[in-house]
Design an enzyme around this catalytic site. Structure first.
Site, PDB file in Angstrom:
ATOM      1  N   ASN A  16     -17.372  11.496   4.859  1.00 45.10           N
ATOM      2  CA  ASN A  16     -17.171  10.035   4.873  1.00 45.10           C
ATOM      3  C   ASN A  16     -15.718   9.636   5.097  1.00 45.10           C
ATOM      4  O   ASN A  16     -15.449   8.561   5.648  1.00 45.10           O
ATOM      5  CB  ASN A  16     -17.682   9.457   3.541  1.00 45.10           C
ATOM      6  N   TYR A  48     -10.632   5.914  17.873  1.00 43.60           N
ATOM      7  CA  TYR A  48     -11.594   5.910  16.756  1.00 43.60           C
ATOM      8  C   TYR A  48     -13.029   5.997  17.291  1.00 43.60           C
ATOM      9  O   TYR A  48     -13.837   6.790  16.797  1.00 43.60           O
ATOM     10  CB  TYR A  48     -11.372   4.619  15.957  1.00 43.60           C
ATOM     11  N   ASP A  75      -6.454  16.031   1.468  1.00 40.02           N
ATOM     12  CA  ASP A  75      -6.649  15.344   2.734  1.00 40.02           C
ATOM     13  C   ASP A  75      -7.635  16.214   3.533  1.00 40.02           C
ATOM     14  O   ASP A  75      -7.461  17.441   3.581  1.00 40.02           O
ATOM     15  CB  ASP A  75      -5.278  15.274   3.441  1.00 40.02           C
TER      16      ASP A  75
HETATM   17  N1  LIG Z   1     -15.996  -0.377   6.263  1.00 40.58           N
HETATM   18  C1  LIG Z   1     -16.506  -0.505   7.492  1.00 40.58           C
HETATM   19  O1  LIG Z   1     -16.685  -1.620   8.012  1.00 40.58           O
HETATM   20  C2  LIG Z   1     -16.911   0.732   8.269  1.00 40.58           C
HETATM   21  C3  LIG Z   1     -17.658   0.566   9.450  1.00 40.58           C
HETATM   22  C4  LIG Z   1     -18.041   1.691  10.183  1.00 40.58           C
HETATM   23  C5  LIG Z   1     -17.668   2.957   9.747  1.00 40.58           C
HETATM   24  N2  LIG Z   1     -16.941   3.096   8.610  1.00 40.58           N
HETATM   25  C6  LIG Z   1     -16.563   4.452   8.198  1.00 40.58           C
HETATM   26  O2  LIG Z   1     -17.032   4.684   6.899  1.00 40.58           O
HETATM   27  C7  LIG Z   1     -16.134   5.541   6.204  1.00 40.58           C
HETATM   28  C8  LIG Z   1     -15.691   4.903   4.910  1.00 40.58           C
HETATM   29  O3  LIG Z   1     -15.204   3.621   5.174  1.00 40.58           O
HETATM   30  P1  LIG Z   1     -14.642   2.650   4.022  1.00 40.58           P
HETATM   31  O4  LIG Z   1     -14.614   1.290   4.607  1.00 40.58           O
HETATM   32  O5  LIG Z   1     -15.394   2.882   2.749  1.00 40.58           O
HETATM   33  O6  LIG Z   1     -13.150   3.206   3.926  1.00 40.58           O
HETATM   34  P2  LIG Z   1     -11.981   2.864   2.888  1.00 40.58           P
HETATM   35  O7  LIG Z   1     -10.720   2.882   3.656  1.00 40.58           O
HETATM   36  O8  LIG Z   1     -12.328   1.643   2.106  1.00 40.58           O
HETATM   37  O9  LIG Z   1     -12.034   4.112   1.890  1.00 40.58           O
HETATM   38  C9  LIG Z   1     -11.829   5.388   2.392  1.00 40.58           C
HETATM   39  C10 LIG Z   1     -11.581   6.365   1.256  1.00 40.58           C
HETATM   40  O10 LIG Z   1     -11.313   7.623   1.880  1.00 40.58           O
HETATM   41  C11 LIG Z   1     -10.045   8.123   1.461  1.00 40.58           C
HETATM   42  N3  LIG Z   1      -9.455   8.807   2.599  1.00 40.58           N
HETATM   43  C12 LIG Z   1      -9.041   8.250   3.762  1.00 40.58           C
HETATM   44  N4  LIG Z   1      -8.556   9.201   4.579  1.00 40.58           N
HETATM   45  C13 LIG Z   1      -8.679  10.390   3.925  1.00 40.58           C
HETATM   46  C14 LIG Z   1      -8.369  11.723   4.249  1.00 40.58           C
HETATM   47  N5  LIG Z   1      -7.778  12.015   5.415  1.00 40.58           N
HETATM   48  N6  LIG Z   1      -8.640  12.703   3.365  1.00 40.58           N
HETATM   49  C15 LIG Z   1      -9.196  12.402   2.167  1.00 40.58           C
HETATM   50  N7  LIG Z   1      -9.515  11.144   1.788  1.00 40.58           N
HETATM   51  C16 LIG Z   1      -9.254  10.148   2.662  1.00 40.58           C
HETATM   52  C17 LIG Z   1      -9.249   6.902   1.012  1.00 40.58           C
HETATM   53  O11 LIG Z   1      -8.263   7.253   0.036  1.00 40.58           O
HETATM   54  C18 LIG Z   1     -10.344   6.006   0.423  1.00 40.58           C
HETATM   55  O12 LIG Z   1     -10.585   6.301  -0.940  1.00 40.58           O
HETATM   56  C19 LIG Z   1     -14.986   5.826   7.183  1.00 40.58           C
HETATM   57  O13 LIG Z   1     -15.226   7.035   7.854  1.00 40.58           O
HETATM   58  C20 LIG Z   1     -15.074   4.659   8.147  1.00 40.58           C
HETATM   59  O14 LIG Z   1     -14.535   4.998   9.421  1.00 40.58           O
HETATM   60  C21 LIG Z   1     -16.545   2.012   7.857  1.00 40.58           C
END
Ligand SMILES: NC(=O)c1ccc[n+]([C@@H]2O[C@H](COP(=O)([O-])OP(=O)(O)OC[C@H]3O[C@@H](n4cnc5c(N)ncnc54)[C@H](O)[C@@H]3O)[C@@H](O)[C@H]2O)c1
Length: 250
Positions: free
Chosen positions: A91, A161, A64
């Protein structure tokens, strides 16, 4: 095929799924060794297998990003195995939706605020501090953090957030000033709505007839672009199909 990241090493957090996975596979396709950091062991292992299928090396780091000591231990291990880390992509992250606790700020619980700030902002700080001494010593590095348009134009039920993601942009700019002399570039990407596992959510973009959602690859392409730039630093690139432009002329 061009392999621009040959003999380089990338560490990507949250690399088990979606955006992080697309970025990790992009680095691997470009020839980089990849440290796959995710707290979901199965998802991390799956990404690592796909990296190896691209004839690149992978190291799985199941942790984590809030676990500072484990992050530092994995970075030390990665340095031993690969010789150094050249790219860090912060990320891993998400909103209180991960806890099923999305709510108006007036009702947000302090534990939820801690969770969201710790995962999105302090997690990135831990990872950045873990790789930075090595990047400074080798006089090379790229740090890319995934923020959100929530930081740029707000998002209801996600005040914590939006604040944490805005913190990433501030961290990026301040750190860029500190480490420029060592050839370390620090940048941010702020995605709009990006599909997860093929599922679209939150359209209202200006691209495509129905205002399409972005894809993980749209963010990966931007991260890989930044990884190859030596003269862009302290920047936040919004990748949202125009959503943050506002309602437009209609
Ligand atoms: N999907 C969207 O619409 C969107 C929009 C803006 C920003 N983001 C940002 O992009 C990033 C990725 O988004 P996504 O949609 O691919 O997310 P997701 O939830 O689909 O995947 C996130 C991955 O990170 C891992 N993870 C989560 N918290 C963790 C932690 N504390 N330590 C280690 N691993 C962890 C999860 O197991 C998962 O594999 C995030 O930071 C999110 O805030 C996403």
């Amino acid at each position: 095929m061009e392999r621009p990241f040959e003999n380089r090493t990338a560490m990507v957090t949250g690399a088990g799924k979606n955006i992080g996975k697309a970025i990790a596979l992009g680095f691997a396709a470009g020839g980089a060794n990849v440290v796959v950091c995710d707290y979901n062991a199965d998802a991390a292992e799956q990404t690592a297998q796909e990296i190896r299928a691209l004839a690149a090396e992978a190291m799985v780091a199941v942790c984590d990003v809030r676990e500072r000591d484990r992050i530092f231990a994995f970075v030390a291990k990665a340095r031993e195995k690969f010789g150094g880390i050249d790219y860090l992509v912060n990320n891993a992250g998400g909103s209180a939706g991960l806890l099923k606790k999305l709510t108006r700020f007036v009702d947000a619980e302090p534990q939820t605020l801690d969770f969201v700030i710790d995962v999105n902002l302090k997690g990135a700080m831990h990872c950045t501090q873990a790789v930075l001494p090595g990047m400074i010593a080798q006089r090379y590095g790229k740090i890319i953090s995934i923020s959100s348009i929530a930081a740029v134009c707000g998002l209801d039920d996600r005040v914590d957030y939006a604040a944490a993601k805005a913190g990433l942009i501030g961290m990026t700019k301040a750190l860029a000033i500190e480490v420029g002399e060592y050839n370390v570039c620090v940048n941010c990407i702020s995605p709009g709505a990006i599909s997860r596992g093929g599922k679209d959510h939150g359209h209202m973009t200006f691209l495509g007839e129905d205002g399409r959602c972005g894809k993980p690859q749209d963010i990966a392409d931007t991260a890989l672009f930044l990884a190859r730039q030596d003269y862009i630093t302290g920047e936040n690139i919004v990748v949202d199909g125009g959503r943050s432009l506002g309602p437009g002329a209609h």
